[in-house]
Design an enzyme around this catalytic site. Structure first.
Site, PDB file in Angstrom:
ATOM      1  N   ASN A  69       0.882  -1.169   0.000  1.00  0.00           N
ATOM      2  CA  ASN A  69       0.000   0.000   0.000  1.00  0.00           C
ATOM      3  C   ASN A  69       0.917   1.215   0.000  1.00  0.00           C
ATOM      4  O   ASN A  69       1.500   1.554   1.018  1.00  0.00           O
ATOM      5  CB  ASN A  69      -0.888  -0.023   1.253  1.00  0.00           C
ATOM      6  CG  ASN A  69      -1.680   1.262   1.426  1.00  0.00           C
ATOM      7  OD1 ASN A  69      -1.781   2.067   0.496  1.00  0.00           O
ATOM      8  ND2 ASN A  69      -2.238   1.458   2.615  1.00  0.00           N
ATOM      9  N   TRP A  70       1.018   1.819  -1.163  1.00  0.00           N
ATOM     10  CA  TRP A  70       1.963   2.939  -1.299  1.00  0.00           C
ATOM     11  C   TRP A  70       1.473   4.221  -0.638  1.00  0.00           C
ATOM     12  O   TRP A  70       2.242   5.165  -0.485  1.00  0.00           O
ATOM     13  CB  TRP A  70       2.251   3.195  -2.775  1.00  0.00           C
ATOM     14  CG  TRP A  70       3.282   2.282  -3.360  1.00  0.00           C
ATOM     15  CD1 TRP A  70       3.927   1.254  -2.726  1.00  0.00           C
ATOM     16  CD2 TRP A  70       3.807   2.334  -4.696  1.00  0.00           C
ATOM     17  NE1 TRP A  70       4.806   0.662  -3.589  1.00  0.00           N
ATOM     18  CE2 TRP A  70       4.754   1.305  -4.798  1.00  0.00           C
ATOM     19  CE3 TRP A  70       3.553   3.146  -5.805  1.00  0.00           C
ATOM     20  CZ2 TRP A  70       5.465   1.071  -5.980  1.00  0.00           C
ATOM     21  CZ3 TRP A  70       4.250   2.910  -6.981  1.00  0.00           C
ATOM     22  CH2 TRP A  70       5.200   1.874  -7.057  1.00  0.00           C
ATOM     23  N   LYS A  71       0.172   4.289  -0.346  1.00  0.00           N
ATOM     24  CA  LYS A  71      -0.410   5.516   0.221  1.00  0.00           C
ATOM     25  C   LYS A  71      -0.130   6.705  -0.722  1.00  0.00           C
ATOM     26  O   LYS A  71      -0.152   6.521  -1.934  1.00  0.00           O
ATOM     27  CB  LYS A  71       0.121   5.742   1.635  1.00  0.00           C
ATOM     28  CG  LYS A  71      -0.003   4.467   2.481  1.00  0.00           C
ATOM     29  CD  LYS A  71       0.193   4.663   3.939  1.00  0.00           C
ATOM     30  CE  LYS A  71      -0.008   3.321   4.643  1.00  0.00           C
ATOM     31  NZ  LYS A  71       0.043   3.423   6.102  1.00  0.00           N
TER      32      LYS A  71
ATOM     33  N   HIS B 106      -9.393   1.541   4.381  1.00  0.00           N
ATOM     34  CA  HIS B 106      -8.146   1.689   5.124  1.00  0.00           C
ATOM     35  C   HIS B 106      -8.357   2.643   6.308  1.00  0.00           C
ATOM     36  O   HIS B 106      -9.124   3.613   6.204  1.00  0.00           O
ATOM     37  CB  HIS B 106      -7.041   2.220   4.206  1.00  0.00           C
ATOM     38  CG  HIS B 106      -5.701   2.161   4.857  1.00  0.00           C
ATOM     39  ND1 HIS B 106      -5.269   3.146   5.708  1.00  0.00           N
ATOM     40  CD2 HIS B 106      -4.739   1.214   4.827  1.00  0.00           C
ATOM     41  CE1 HIS B 106      -4.075   2.804   6.174  1.00  0.00           C
ATOM     42  NE2 HIS B 106      -3.735   1.638   5.659  1.00  0.00           N
TER      43      HIS B 106
ATOM     44  N   GLU C  33      -6.693   4.986   7.450  1.00  0.00           N
ATOM     45  CA  GLU C  33      -6.429   6.405   7.188  1.00  0.00           C
ATOM     46  C   GLU C  33      -7.635   7.058   6.518  1.00  0.00           C
ATOM     47  O   GLU C  33      -7.923   8.235   6.743  1.00  0.00           O
ATOM     48  CB  GLU C  33      -5.152   6.552   6.348  1.00  0.00           C
ATOM     49  CG  GLU C  33      -3.911   6.276   7.202  1.00  0.00           C
ATOM     50  CD  GLU C  33      -2.739   5.685   6.461  1.00  0.00           C
ATOM     51  OE1 GLU C  33      -2.697   5.749   5.221  1.00  0.00           O
ATOM     52  OE2 GLU C  33      -1.854   5.133   7.142  1.00  0.00           O
TER      53      GLU C  33
ATOM     54  N   GLU D 170      -5.868  -4.795  10.302  1.00  0.00           N
ATOM     55  CA  GLU D 170      -4.844  -3.789  10.565  1.00  0.00           C
ATOM     56  C   GLU D 170      -5.139  -3.073  11.878  1.00  0.00           C
ATOM     57  O   GLU D 170      -5.963  -2.138  11.907  1.00  0.00           O
ATOM     58  CB  GLU D 170      -4.809  -2.771   9.430  1.00  0.00           C
ATOM     59  CG  GLU D 170      -4.487  -3.394   8.084  1.00  0.00           C
ATOM     60  CD  GLU D 170      -3.779  -2.410   7.173  1.00  0.00           C
ATOM     61  OE1 GLU D 170      -2.664  -2.715   6.750  1.00  0.00           O
ATOM     62  OE2 GLU D 170      -4.331  -1.331   6.906  1.00  0.00           O
TER      63      GLU D 170
ATOM     64  N   GLY E  47       2.085   2.363  10.626  1.00  0.00           N
ATOM     65  CA  GLY E  47       3.021   3.470  10.458  1.00  0.00           C
ATOM     66  C   GLY E  47       3.699   3.890  11.757  1.00  0.00           C
ATOM     67  O   GLY E  47       4.334   4.941  11.822  1.00  0.00           O
TER      68      GLY E  47
ATOM     69  N   SER F 163       2.947  -2.191  10.222  1.00  0.00           N
ATOM     70  CA  SER F 163       4.402  -2.292  10.403  1.00  0.00           C
ATOM     71  C   SER F 163       4.944  -3.688  10.145  1.00  0.00           C
ATOM     72  O   SER F 163       5.902  -4.121  10.786  1.00  0.00           O
ATOM     73  CB  SER F 163       4.813  -1.792  11.797  1.00  0.00           C
ATOM     74  OG  SER F 163       4.402  -0.442  11.981  1.00  0.00           O
TER      75      SER F 163
ATOM     76  N   GLY G  31       2.708  -1.106   4.243  1.00  0.00           N
ATOM     77  CA  GLY G  31       2.840   0.299   3.885  1.00  0.00           C
ATOM     78  C   GLY G  31       4.299   0.654   3.665  1.00  0.00           C
ATOM     79  O   GLY G  31       4.862   0.452   2.591  1.00  0.00           O
ATOM     80  N   GLY G  32       4.921   1.180   4.710  1.00  0.00           N
ATOM     81  CA  GLY G  32       6.291   1.678   4.619  1.00  0.00           C
ATOM     82  C   GLY G  32       7.262   0.746   3.905  1.00  0.00           C
ATOM     83  O   GLY G  32       8.022   1.185   3.028  1.00  0.00           O
TER      84      GLY G  32
HETATM   85  P1  PGA Z   1       2.666   0.269   7.581  1.00  0.00           P
HETATM   86  O1  PGA Z   1       1.238   0.487   6.890  1.00  0.00           O
HETATM   87  O2  PGA Z   1       3.172  -1.046   7.075  1.00  0.00           O
HETATM   88  O3  PGA Z   1       3.485   1.436   7.151  1.00  0.00           O
HETATM   89  O4  PGA Z   1       2.398   0.224   9.055  1.00  0.00           O
HETATM   90  C1  PGA Z   1       0.348  -0.573   6.727  1.00  0.00           C
HETATM   91  C2  PGA Z   1      -0.915  -0.088   6.086  1.00  0.00           C
HETATM   92  O5  PGA Z   1      -1.321   1.051   6.375  1.00  0.00           O
HETATM   93  O6  PGA Z   1      -1.538  -0.785   5.276  1.00  0.00           O
END
Ligand code: PGA
Length: 252
Positions: A9-11, A95, A97, A167, A173, A213, A234-235
């Site tokens: 997930n590149w956001k 998600h 966010e 999640e 994050g 994470s 994500g990251g």
């Molecule tokens: P993260 O993000 O791996 O940076 O914690 C995961 C996500 O939001 O899907």
């Protein structure tokens, strides 16, 4: 047997040019690693570049959101048909966010999921508890409720195109990861909820990812758990070597 799905997930990261470069670099690194499905979910404007660059590779491309109406006066929104026509295969829905910053609710997550499925997209449906809910000991109730509301009215035969990403919001994050035991337990609660709604066979077949994470250091332990069928990352999906290491953990 369920297949692992490792999804990035590149956001709000990467431009189309950076997307092309990234996928061109990643493709040989993950070639032939076919014990898992590999997906990159990218910003809307990167989709065309990603789909083009991923042609002929084992990398599948997804979007990060979709609107629930087919068309109309919804300035700034993107429909499921628009995504599918350009060759998008997956879409992330719900998600945290989006829930936190953009007013997403279980009701809109449910509508988006139905619209995406109707257009032939595969959905990565995200849910999970916030920190206060875990501390209050109501994680199981929260994820069960989200599972029921988010899947309301979705037919059993459409479930094959739904992946649930568990999640925990406190782990996204933040560098904090759920322990493998916590991830397994809560993914198990989600699976039991799917069983109650659709039957044991549907629950057994349901791919439930862990996200929050996940990285090259903890993926192996998390993926070893019986209820964890992959990751939404994500990251660590923004670096080809880290993402490849997670793909490797799913192929070990
Ligand atoms: P993260 O993000 O791996 O940076 O914690 C995961 C996500 O939001 O899907």
């Amino acid at each position: 047997m369920r297949r692992y799905v490792i999804a990035g997930n590149w956001k709000m990261n990467m431009t189309p040019a950076a997307t092309r470069k990234f996928i061109t670099e990643l493709a040989p690194m993950v070639a032939g690693k076919d014990k898992c499905d590999i997906v990159l979910c990218v910003p809307y404007v990167d989709l065309a570049a990603a789909i083009e660059a991923a042609k002929g590779t084992n990398i599948k491309i997804g979007a990060e959101n979709v609107h629930f109406e087919k068309s109309g006066a919804y300035t700034g929104e993107i429909s499921a048909e628009m995504l599918s026509e350009i060759g998008t295969e997956y879409v992330i829905i719900g998600h945290s966010e989006r829930r936190q910053y953009f007013g997403e609710t279980d009701a809109t997550v449910n509508l988006r999921t139905k619209a995406a499925l109707a257009a032939g997209l595969k959905v990565i449906l995200c849910l999970g508890e916030v920190k206060d809910e875990r501390l209050a000991g109501i994680t199981d109730e929260v994820v069960a409720m989200q599972t029921k509301l988010d899947l309301a009215g979705i037919e059993k035969e459409d479930l094959k195109n739904v992946i649930i990403a568990y999640e925990p919001v406190w782990a996204i994050g933040t560098g904090l990861t759920a322990t493998p035991e916590q991830a397994d337990e809560t993914c198990g609660v989600i699976r039991k909820t799917v069983a109650a709604l659709y039957g044991e066979d549907a629950a057994e077949a349901m791919i439930i990812q862990y996200g929050g994470s996940m990285n090259d250091g903890n993926a192996k332990e998390l993926l070893a758990k019986v209820n964890v069928d992959g990751g939404l990352i994500g990251g660590a999906s923004l670096k080809t070597d880290k993402f490849t290491a997670i793909v490797d953990a799913a192929n070990a």
